[in-house]
Design an enzyme around this catalytic site. Sequence first.
Site, PDB file in Angstrom:
ATOM      1  N   ASP A 168       0.842  -1.204   0.000  1.00 36.46           N
ATOM      2  CA  ASP A 168       0.000   0.000   0.000  1.00 36.46           C
ATOM      3  C   ASP A 168       0.868   1.241   0.000  1.00 36.46           C
ATOM      4  O   ASP A 168       0.583   2.236  -0.663  1.00 36.46           O
ATOM      5  CB  ASP A 168      -0.872   0.051   1.268  1.00 36.46           C
ATOM      6  CG  ASP A 168      -1.960  -0.990   1.218  1.00 36.46           C
ATOM      7  OD1 ASP A 168      -2.071  -1.670   0.171  1.00 36.46           O
ATOM      8  OD2 ASP A 168      -2.686  -1.137   2.216  1.00 36.46           O
TER       9      ASP A 168
ATOM     10  N   CYS B 220     -28.609  -0.649  35.070  1.00 36.12           N
ATOM     11  CA  CYS B 220     -28.573   0.321  36.174  1.00 36.12           C
ATOM     12  C   CYS B 220     -29.972   0.709  36.643  1.00 36.12           C
ATOM     13  O   CYS B 220     -30.120   1.539  37.542  1.00 36.12           O
ATOM     14  CB  CYS B 220     -27.797   1.564  35.768  1.00 36.12           C
ATOM     15  SG  CYS B 220     -28.680   2.585  34.580  1.00 36.12           S
TER      16      CYS B 220
ATOM     17  N   CYS C 277     -30.611   4.602  27.666  1.00 36.66           N
ATOM     18  CA  CYS C 277     -30.488   4.814  29.099  1.00 36.66           C
ATOM     19  C   CYS C 277     -29.762   6.134  29.315  1.00 36.66           C
ATOM     20  O   CYS C 277     -28.633   6.294  28.879  1.00 36.66           O
ATOM     21  CB  CYS C 277     -29.688   3.660  29.717  1.00 36.66           C
ATOM     22  SG  CYS C 277     -29.112   4.050  31.382  1.00 36.66           S
TER      23      CYS C 277
ATOM     24  N   LYS D 207     -34.370 -19.103  -7.867  1.00 39.69           N
ATOM     25  CA  LYS D 207     -34.167 -18.530  -6.534  1.00 39.69           C
ATOM     26  C   LYS D 207     -33.951 -19.634  -5.506  1.00 39.69           C
ATOM     27  O   LYS D 207     -34.758 -20.556  -5.411  1.00 39.69           O
ATOM     28  CB  LYS D 207     -35.403 -17.720  -6.128  1.00 39.69           C
ATOM     29  CG  LYS D 207     -35.596 -16.469  -6.957  1.00 39.69           C
ATOM     30  CD  LYS D 207     -34.927 -15.280  -6.283  1.00 39.69           C
ATOM     31  CE  LYS D 207     -35.170 -14.034  -7.100  1.00 39.69           C
ATOM     32  NZ  LYS D 207     -35.592 -12.886  -6.405  1.00 39.69           N
TER      33      LYS D 207
ATOM     34  N   CYS E 291     -33.435   0.393  32.448  1.00 38.53           N
ATOM     35  CA  CYS E 291     -32.158  -0.137  31.988  1.00 38.53           C
ATOM     36  C   CYS E 291     -31.820  -1.435  32.733  1.00 38.53           C
ATOM     37  O   CYS E 291     -31.858  -1.470  33.953  1.00 38.53           O
ATOM     38  CB  CYS E 291     -31.062   0.901  32.210  1.00 38.53           C
ATOM     39  SG  CYS E 291     -29.426   0.300  31.791  1.00 38.53           S
TER      40      CYS E 291
ATOM     41  N   ASP F 211       3.989   1.701  -1.117  1.00 35.58           N
ATOM     42  CA  ASP F 211       4.618   1.995  -2.406  1.00 35.58           C
ATOM     43  C   ASP F 211       3.592   2.469  -3.428  1.00 35.58           C
ATOM     44  O   ASP F 211       3.869   3.327  -4.265  1.00 35.58           O
ATOM     45  CB  ASP F 211       5.355   0.760  -2.941  1.00 35.58           C
ATOM     46  CG  ASP F 211       6.580   0.455  -2.093  1.00 35.58           C
ATOM     47  OD1 ASP F 211       7.070   1.390  -1.431  1.00 35.58           O
ATOM     48  OD2 ASP F 211       7.033  -0.706  -2.081  1.00 35.58           O
TER      49      ASP F 211
ATOM     50  N   LYS G 112     -26.558 -15.436  -9.060  1.00 36.30           N
ATOM     51  CA  LYS G 112     -27.312 -14.186  -9.084  1.00 36.30           C
ATOM     52  C   LYS G 112     -26.748 -13.334  -7.949  1.00 36.30           C
ATOM     53  O   LYS G 112     -26.964 -13.617  -6.781  1.00 36.30           O
ATOM     54  CB  LYS G 112     -28.802 -14.462  -8.878  1.00 36.30           C
ATOM     55  CG  LYS G 112     -29.682 -13.270  -9.124  1.00 36.30           C
ATOM     56  CD  LYS G 112     -31.135 -13.702  -9.285  1.00 36.30           C
ATOM     57  CE  LYS G 112     -32.024 -12.579  -9.765  1.00 36.30           C
ATOM     58  NZ  LYS G 112     -32.251 -11.540  -8.773  1.00 36.30           N
TER      59      LYS G 112
ATOM     60  N   CYS H  96     -24.013   4.140  34.563  1.00 40.12           N
ATOM     61  CA  CYS H  96     -24.412   2.876  33.940  1.00 40.12           C
ATOM     62  C   CYS H  96     -23.155   2.170  33.440  1.00 40.12           C
ATOM     63  O   CYS H  96     -22.453   2.677  32.564  1.00 40.12           O
ATOM     64  CB  CYS H  96     -25.378   3.200  32.803  1.00 40.12           C
ATOM     65  SG  CYS H  96     -26.053   1.766  31.982  1.00 40.12           S
TER      66      CYS H  96
ATOM     67  N   TYR I  33     -22.020  -9.283 -15.788  1.00 40.81           N
ATOM     68  CA  TYR I  33     -22.732 -10.453 -16.302  1.00 40.81           C
ATOM     69  C   TYR I  33     -23.366 -10.312 -17.683  1.00 40.81           C
ATOM     70  O   TYR I  33     -24.041 -11.228 -18.138  1.00 40.81           O
ATOM     71  CB  TYR I  33     -23.807 -10.895 -15.294  1.00 40.81           C
ATOM     72  CG  TYR I  33     -24.807  -9.809 -14.951  1.00 40.81           C
ATOM     73  CD1 TYR I  33     -25.767  -9.426 -15.872  1.00 40.81           C
ATOM     74  CD2 TYR I  33     -24.787  -9.196 -13.704  1.00 40.81           C
ATOM     75  CE1 TYR I  33     -26.675  -8.432 -15.558  1.00 40.81           C
ATOM     76  CE2 TYR I  33     -25.692  -8.209 -13.385  1.00 40.81           C
ATOM     77  CZ  TYR I  33     -26.634  -7.832 -14.316  1.00 40.81           C
ATOM     78  OH  TYR I  33     -27.532  -6.853 -14.009  1.00 40.81           O
TER      79      TYR I  33
ATOM     80  N   ASP J   7     -26.258 -10.335  -5.479  1.00 45.29           N
ATOM     81  CA  ASP J   7     -27.295  -9.561  -4.816  1.00 45.29           C
ATOM     82  C   ASP J   7     -26.783  -8.165  -4.453  1.00 45.29           C
ATOM     83  O   ASP J   7     -26.128  -7.972  -3.451  1.00 45.29           O
ATOM     84  CB  ASP J   7     -27.719 -10.310  -3.547  1.00 45.29           C
ATOM     85  CG  ASP J   7     -29.123  -9.948  -3.144  1.00 45.29           C
ATOM     86  OD1 ASP J   7     -29.805  -9.254  -3.922  1.00 45.29           O
ATOM     87  OD2 ASP J   7     -29.533 -10.343  -2.044  1.00 45.29           O
TER      88      ASP J   7
ATOM     89  N   GLU K 265     -24.749 -18.670 -14.053  1.00 44.30           N
ATOM     90  CA  GLU K 265     -24.024 -17.702 -13.233  1.00 44.30           C
ATOM     91  C   GLU K 265     -24.743 -17.584 -11.907  1.00 44.30           C
ATOM     92  O   GLU K 265     -25.937 -17.865 -11.815  1.00 44.30           O
ATOM     93  CB  GLU K 265     -24.038 -16.316 -13.899  1.00 44.30           C
ATOM     94  CG  GLU K 265     -23.260 -16.235 -15.185  1.00 44.30           C
ATOM     95  CD  GLU K 265     -23.738 -15.061 -16.036  1.00 44.30           C
ATOM     96  OE1 GLU K 265     -23.724 -13.926 -15.545  1.00 44.30           O
ATOM     97  OE2 GLU K 265     -24.155 -15.299 -17.175  1.00 44.30           O
TER      98      GLU K 265
ATOM     99  N   SER L  89     -36.184  -7.163 -16.357  1.00 45.45           N
ATOM    100  CA  SER L  89     -36.137  -8.019 -15.168  1.00 45.45           C
ATOM    101  C   SER L  89     -35.875  -9.445 -15.621  1.00 45.45           C
ATOM    102  O   SER L  89     -35.786  -9.710 -16.815  1.00 45.45           O
ATOM    103  CB  SER L  89     -37.471  -8.080 -14.452  1.00 45.45           C
ATOM    104  OG  SER L  89     -37.848  -6.881 -13.953  1.00 45.45           O
ATOM    105  N   LEU L  90     -35.818 -10.346 -14.669  1.00 42.18           N
ATOM    106  CA  LEU L  90     -35.684 -11.761 -15.011  1.00 42.18           C
ATOM    107  C   LEU L  90     -36.923 -12.488 -14.514  1.00 42.18           C
ATOM    108  O   LEU L  90     -37.459 -12.170 -13.458  1.00 42.18           O
ATOM    109  CB  LEU L  90     -34.457 -12.347 -14.325  1.00 42.18           C
ATOM    110  CG  LEU L  90     -33.092 -11.963 -14.875  1.00 42.18           C
ATOM    111  CD1 LEU L  90     -31.998 -12.504 -13.974  1.00 42.18           C
ATOM    112  CD2 LEU L  90     -32.924 -12.486 -16.289  1.00 42.18           C
TER     113      LEU L  90
HETATM  114  P1  AMP Z   1     -35.031  -9.236 -10.663  1.00 45.61           P
HETATM  115  O1  AMP Z   1     -34.622  -7.888 -10.119  1.00 45.61           O
HETATM  116  O2  AMP Z   1     -35.410 -10.206  -9.612  1.00 45.61           O
HETATM  117  O3  AMP Z   1     -35.969  -9.120 -11.804  1.00 45.61           O
HETATM  118  O4  AMP Z   1     -33.700  -9.854 -11.247  1.00 45.61           O
HETATM  119  C1  AMP Z   1     -33.008  -9.227 -12.277  1.00 45.61           C
HETATM  120  C2  AMP Z   1     -31.765  -8.655 -11.741  1.00 45.61           C
HETATM  121  O5  AMP Z   1     -30.854  -9.645 -11.314  1.00 45.61           O
HETATM  122  C3  AMP Z   1     -30.999  -7.916 -12.789  1.00 45.61           C
HETATM  123  O6  AMP Z   1     -31.429  -6.606 -12.921  1.00 45.61           O
HETATM  124  C4  AMP Z   1     -29.600  -7.961 -12.268  1.00 45.61           C
HETATM  125  O7  AMP Z   1     -29.359  -6.778 -11.532  1.00 45.61           O
HETATM  126  C5  AMP Z   1     -29.584  -9.088 -11.275  1.00 45.61           C
HETATM  127  N1  AMP Z   1     -28.534 -10.081 -11.543  1.00 45.61           N
HETATM  128  C6  AMP Z   1     -27.670 -10.528 -10.607  1.00 45.61           C
HETATM  129  N2  AMP Z   1     -26.829 -11.429 -11.116  1.00 45.61           N
HETATM  130  C7  AMP Z   1     -27.143 -11.564 -12.415  1.00 45.61           C
HETATM  131  C8  AMP Z   1     -26.606 -12.356 -13.472  1.00 45.61           C
HETATM  132  N3  AMP Z   1     -25.591 -13.206 -13.273  1.00 45.61           N
HETATM  133  N4  AMP Z   1     -27.176 -12.231 -14.694  1.00 45.61           N
HETATM  134  C9  AMP Z   1     -28.222 -11.385 -14.897  1.00 45.61           C
HETATM  135  N5  AMP Z   1     -28.755 -10.609 -13.932  1.00 45.61           N
HETATM  136  C10 AMP Z   1     -28.237 -10.703 -12.703  1.00 45.61           C
HETATM  137 ZN    ZN Z   2     -28.241   2.094  32.321  1.00 50.77          ZN
END
Ligand code: AMP
Ligand code: ZN
Length: 665
Positions: free
Chosen positions: A31, A406, A421, A309, A403, A33, A113, A427, A222, A115, A111, A80-81
Amino acid sequence: MTIQEKINSLREELNAHNYNYYVLDNATISDFDFDIKLKELEKLEKENPDFFDENSPTQRVGGIVTKNFETTTHQNRMYSLDNSYSKEDLLDWEKRIQKILGTSEIEYTCELKYDGASINLTYEKGKFVKAVTRGDGFQGDDVTQNVKTIRSIPLNLKNDFLSDFEIRGEIILPLDGFRKMNEERAENGEEEYRNPRNTASGSLKLQDSAEVAKRPLDCLLYQVFASERKFNSHFEMLESARKAGFKVPNTMHLATSIEAVFEFVNHWDSKRHDLPYETDGVVIKVNNLQQQEELGYTSKSPRWAIAYKFKADQVATILNEITYQVGRTGAITPVANLKPVQLAGTTVKRASLHNADQIEKLDIRVGDTVFVEKGGEIIPKIIAVDFTKRPQNSLPTMYATHCPECNTALIRNEGDAKHYCPNEFGCAPQITGRIQHFISRKAMNIEGLGAETVDLLRKEGLIENYADLYDLKVEQIIPLERMAEKSAQNMIQGIEKSKEVPFEKVLFALGIRFVGETVAKKLAKHFKSIDNLMVADFETLISVDEIGDRIAQSIIDFSNNLGNIHLMNRLKSYGLQLEVSEKQKENQSNILIGQVFVVSGVFHQMSRDELKKAIEDHGGKVSSSISKKTNFIIAGDNMGPSKLEKAQELGIEIISEKQFIDLIA
Ligand code: AMP
Ligand code: ZN
């Protein structure tokens, strides 16, 4: 080597180290350097503004403030998925797409998913230009400046992957980093973040990109969109993206049949808790890009992809008791004590109930059967009560009124989530916690003294508060358990040395509720001494930038307390820094008070950050966008034409860097 070559070579070298560290997880330089090289580059860039590059590694530290994130339309909609929850769902999906494609030969990419918060990155000529949040899928917010600070996102590609393209990914907060952030918040007496996902997406909307730069965010990619057709399959395209410098997780897997997909799903369903980040499922995509095109989209989601899911790990158990924990600032946290139960590979005995509202919302009672889940949160969470199993004689939970340590009556201020408290000085966990905070690394940083020793000193009756530390004598310490002459001396020396710690840190060390590190800095700069701060009234306090009602009230409560007044006088008499030093004061004044500045362009004598700091040090305000409230624009080279136009339109005075320096001289 010419200057330009030197600059380029430093940029390349720093980019390579960033890549090794943040993408490959493999540090190739210390770090220290790294910082030296970065400073060197910063200096060269400042001296040679002609070679400014907004994608230079020096631009990752942030500092640009965005007040309003601009709404931007996505070139390709962010869909969306579709979700699936069982093998049957997946088989149904396979049948549907086999029928449309007229073949049973389909390969899949699997892949995880990830979060977090989805993001769309735009690259032009191999350079990062823009980052936009998903928003409603049609348009999102431009968060480019914030995203630029995420070190694992390449600003310049490593090879000629593609020239112009969009790449999508998920901005996540790895679990480790999330834990560290929460430890820090707990230390500052602030409410902890609930889960990594919300914290990641909240981070993208912070106004100050320098704050974003401090958060350990990461970006996992992704999906790629490009008009150039260089690849035949999704897998191939992502593998290439990885070679170009993007973080495409190695968990990605090519499955030649739906059975292979099931294997992937099963594997990660049980192994997902070993990952350094959170995942709530798997995303399965048709691998062949031509097949993807044939399948197309429904009104909501692609037909060529589906999410599977995972079931959240959930178990039922019994709530034996609700106990209450007292934190250093007196904040009370109710804790559910559960009948021990196995969940996601660990034994769960306790879960946080957060606060009184949460208890009321769940309508949870002792004796209830409750569902505990290990999902987004690190600490297991109680999601619901099984009312069918509620014992007949059960009574509603009465939140603690006193509390547990105390026995003082608890109070809850309007707008606060937690009770606390108020017995600050009597305390036990508050007294010990406050001293432990006082000596901690980010506060007084007292060497030779640790949290356990504080506990011991308290139990032995040698200290009752942090001021007592300064009265300790070596002879008093030597007889204590596990102490020797040497360690006693070290401790006294460490305490002595803390008298040099600057005022802003002392202010943080005092442990005033809601006064964390950043707030302490702001207050120190504005009020300059503890005396000024303690006589400030509510109006004066809230007129300070970023000081709201809650912080102001807490400072007033602190200042009106006789015990605190006495403590401050003692600290002063020992020689602690309870005001800003002369040296710090020299570069500060109030001559710019009431003046709002916008800084635009590239500067020669000072960096942008230095300019901003100078404005604030002299009482002025910095704003990111030009409005009627702007008084001056400090224009450097290459000031944006739209800004110039707007300034002229509003008749705002434009001054040069030199004029500004003369102004504050
Ligand atoms: P949902 O929000 O439940 O409709 O899921 C879709 C979201 O999953 C997408 O907008 C992505 O942000 C997210 N996501 C996470 N991992 C992946 C992945 N490997 N491929 C595609 N989407 C993904
Ligand atoms: Zn207390």
